[in-house]
Write an enzyme that holds these catalytic residues in place. Structure first.
Site, PDB file in Angstrom:
ATOM      1  N   GLU A   1       0.832  -1.208   0.000  1.00  9.28           N
ATOM      2  CA  GLU A   1       0.000   0.000   0.000  1.00  9.28           C
ATOM      3  C   GLU A   1       0.867   1.259   0.000  1.00  9.28           C
ATOM      4  O   GLU A   1       0.640   2.195  -0.780  1.00  9.28           O
ATOM      5  CB  GLU A   1      -0.917  -0.003   1.225  1.00  9.28           C
ATOM      6  CG  GLU A   1      -1.773   1.247   1.383  1.00  9.28           C
ATOM      7  CD  GLU A   1      -2.773   1.404   0.258  1.00  9.28           C
ATOM      8  OE1 GLU A   1      -2.686   2.415  -0.475  1.00  9.28           O
ATOM      9  OE2 GLU A   1      -3.624   0.518   0.093  1.00  9.28           O
TER      10      GLU A   1
ATOM     11  N   ASP B   1       1.018   4.141  -2.911  1.00 12.26           N
ATOM     12  CA  ASP B   1       0.685   5.534  -2.579  1.00 12.26           C
ATOM     13  C   ASP B   1       1.801   6.488  -2.976  1.00 12.26           C
ATOM     14  O   ASP B   1       1.577   7.524  -3.606  1.00 12.26           O
ATOM     15  CB  ASP B   1       0.413   5.662  -1.076  1.00 12.26           C
ATOM     16  CG  ASP B   1      -0.855   4.963  -0.636  1.00 12.26           C
ATOM     17  OD1 ASP B   1      -1.694   4.648  -1.502  1.00 12.26           O
ATOM     18  OD2 ASP B   1      -1.011   4.740   0.581  1.00 12.26           O
TER      19      ASP B   1
ATOM     20  N   SER C   1      -7.330   2.479  -3.639  1.00 10.19           N
ATOM     21  CA  SER C   1      -6.022   2.847  -3.077  1.00 10.19           C
ATOM     22  C   SER C   1      -5.087   3.376  -4.153  1.00 10.19           C
ATOM     23  O   SER C   1      -4.163   4.138  -3.850  1.00 10.19           O
ATOM     24  CB  SER C   1      -5.367   1.632  -2.409  1.00 10.19           C
ATOM     25  OG  SER C   1      -6.083   1.228  -1.279  1.00 10.19           O
TER      26      SER C   1
ATOM     27  N   GLY D   1     -24.527  12.820 -14.785  1.00 10.76           N
ATOM     28  CA  GLY D   1     -24.320  13.652 -13.613  1.00 10.76           C
ATOM     29  C   GLY D   1     -23.770  12.845 -12.456  1.00 10.76           C
ATOM     30  O   GLY D   1     -23.185  11.768 -12.639  1.00 10.76           O
TER      31      GLY D   1
END
Length: 385
Positions: A88, A92, A300, A362
């Site tokens: 992770e 990131d 993520s 929308g």
């Protein structure tokens, strides 16, 4: 991703996140993140970030897999959790930097895992409170969550949300992943709730919730935007729905989003997150698989890239403060909205037998306002100044 979301004109004009700082919050972090980012940058011909800082305000991290024999073969849940967070962290950092290569990256880690509100979330919030007081950056990226119903009460959630209210009031755009299992989230024992649910902190009215889309497969690199639909590829689906804790925000009410419950709707925005259209990360920490490139998806992946979108926009326009109200103001303009967003109108986030929401023209509870057209978004934000 640069071609998909039209970063090109911004990059050509020199708007690449320079002068901005993206703060990323993760449990544990990765012991090889500095070296892995250098390898990633070399392969993609990216410059090093303006600066890359790592902070441990909740105490130093001790990783149990650092000294395992090689080749390692382990089944410990704790070890697997630590390695999972290293993936992770790598995702990131590498993708916040990839899409805003001129920005400073601040990685803030805590020495425990965030686990369905039982532990870790409070440590991460303390680390965020420290960052709010000490780092003076107004873009945060977070890819962790707890199902609203897994907390002891809505009072607990509202108490935890005070931090995000303070952050928004200080002009911080806090991006949170909306989740990777559509409307099918689990309790503390890992059992899926038999009705649609959403996650906190993504459900906070003071953060920007990031949902997921998927891009049609292609055997060659795309040179322009390819059609998207809501992420739902069998491996996961983009989170979204309506909070059971927080009423609809004033900026959503003003935008007249479809909201049968009168409660906070999410996601606010979306971005490619599907496993079938995944991005590549480079890691060298995994004691089982060893160094190499790994495809990875999920909201993520979407969230640090939306943080990068904000950094690119601010490098062009200056500080934008808490971005959510401006995004919904753009949505209310028939001329600005199609310029700033790719409206996602197909797909749904039903998952694991739980019926979810369908994308519509929308805003929708499956894809939010849609995905960014970076060049158009910068123009639209500039018109609001």
């Amino acid at each position: 991703m640069a071609a998909e979301y039209n970063y090109g004109p911004a990059y050509s004009a020199g708007y690449n996140g320079k002068g901005q700082t993206i703060v990323i919050f993760d449990s544990y972090g990765s012991p090889t993140i500095r070296a892995d980012l250098k390898h990633f940058d070399s392969a993609y011909h990216l410059p090093a970030p303006a600066a890359f800082n790592i902070y441990h305000p909740e105490g130093n991290v001790v990783l149990n897999y650092n000294n395992l024999p090689s080749p390692a073969n382990f089944h410990s849940k704790q070890l697997a959790t630590e390695v999972g967070w290293a993936y992770e962290t790598t995702l990131d950092v590498e993708y916040a930097h990839a899409m805003a290569p001129g920005a400073t990256i601040d990685l803030v880690t805590v020495p425990v895992s965030e686990t369905e509100g039982v532990q870790g979330l409070q440590n991460l919030e303390k680390a965020q409170a420290w960052a709010l007081a000490n780092l003076h950056a107004n873009i945060w990226s977070n890819s962790w969550a707890t199902t609203e119903q897994s907390f002891d009460s809505s009072t607990v959630i509202k108490q935890l949300n005070r931090l995000y209210a303070r952050a928004a009031a200080k002009g911080v755009s806090v991006f949170f992943a909306a989740g990777d299992s559509g409307v099918a989230n689990t309790n503390k024992q890992g059992v899926t709730y038999p009705y649609p649910t959403v996650n906190f902190p993504a459900s906070s009215p003071n953060v920007i919730a990031v949902g997921g889309t998927q891009i049609g497969s292609t055997l060659t690199a795309n040179s322009s935007h390819l059609a998207e639909k809501v992420w739902n590829d069998g491996y996961g689906a983009g989170g979204g729905g309506y909070s059971t804790v927080f009423p609809e925000t004033s900026y959503q009410t003003s935008a007249n989003i479809p909201d049968p419950t009168g409660m906070r709707g999410l996601p606010d925005v979306s971005y490619n997150a599907a496993v079938i259209s995944s991005v590549l990360i480079y890691e060298s920490f995994d004691p089982v698989y060893g160094p190499g490139w790994t495809p990875i998806g999920g909201t993520s992946a979407a969230t640090p890239q939306w943080a990068a979108v904000d950094a690119v926009a601010q490098s062009a326009l200056g500080s934008q403060g808490y971005l959510a109200p401006k995004l919904y103001k753009i949505y209310q303009s028939s001329s600005l909205y199609p310029e700033a967003f790719y409206n996602v109108t197909s797909g749904n986030n039903s998952f694991d037998g739980i019926t979810g929401y369908s994308a519509t023209t929308g805003w929708s509870a499956a894809a939010g306002l849609g995905t960014p057209n970076i060049s158009g978004l910068i123009t639209a934000l500039g018109s609001l100044q």
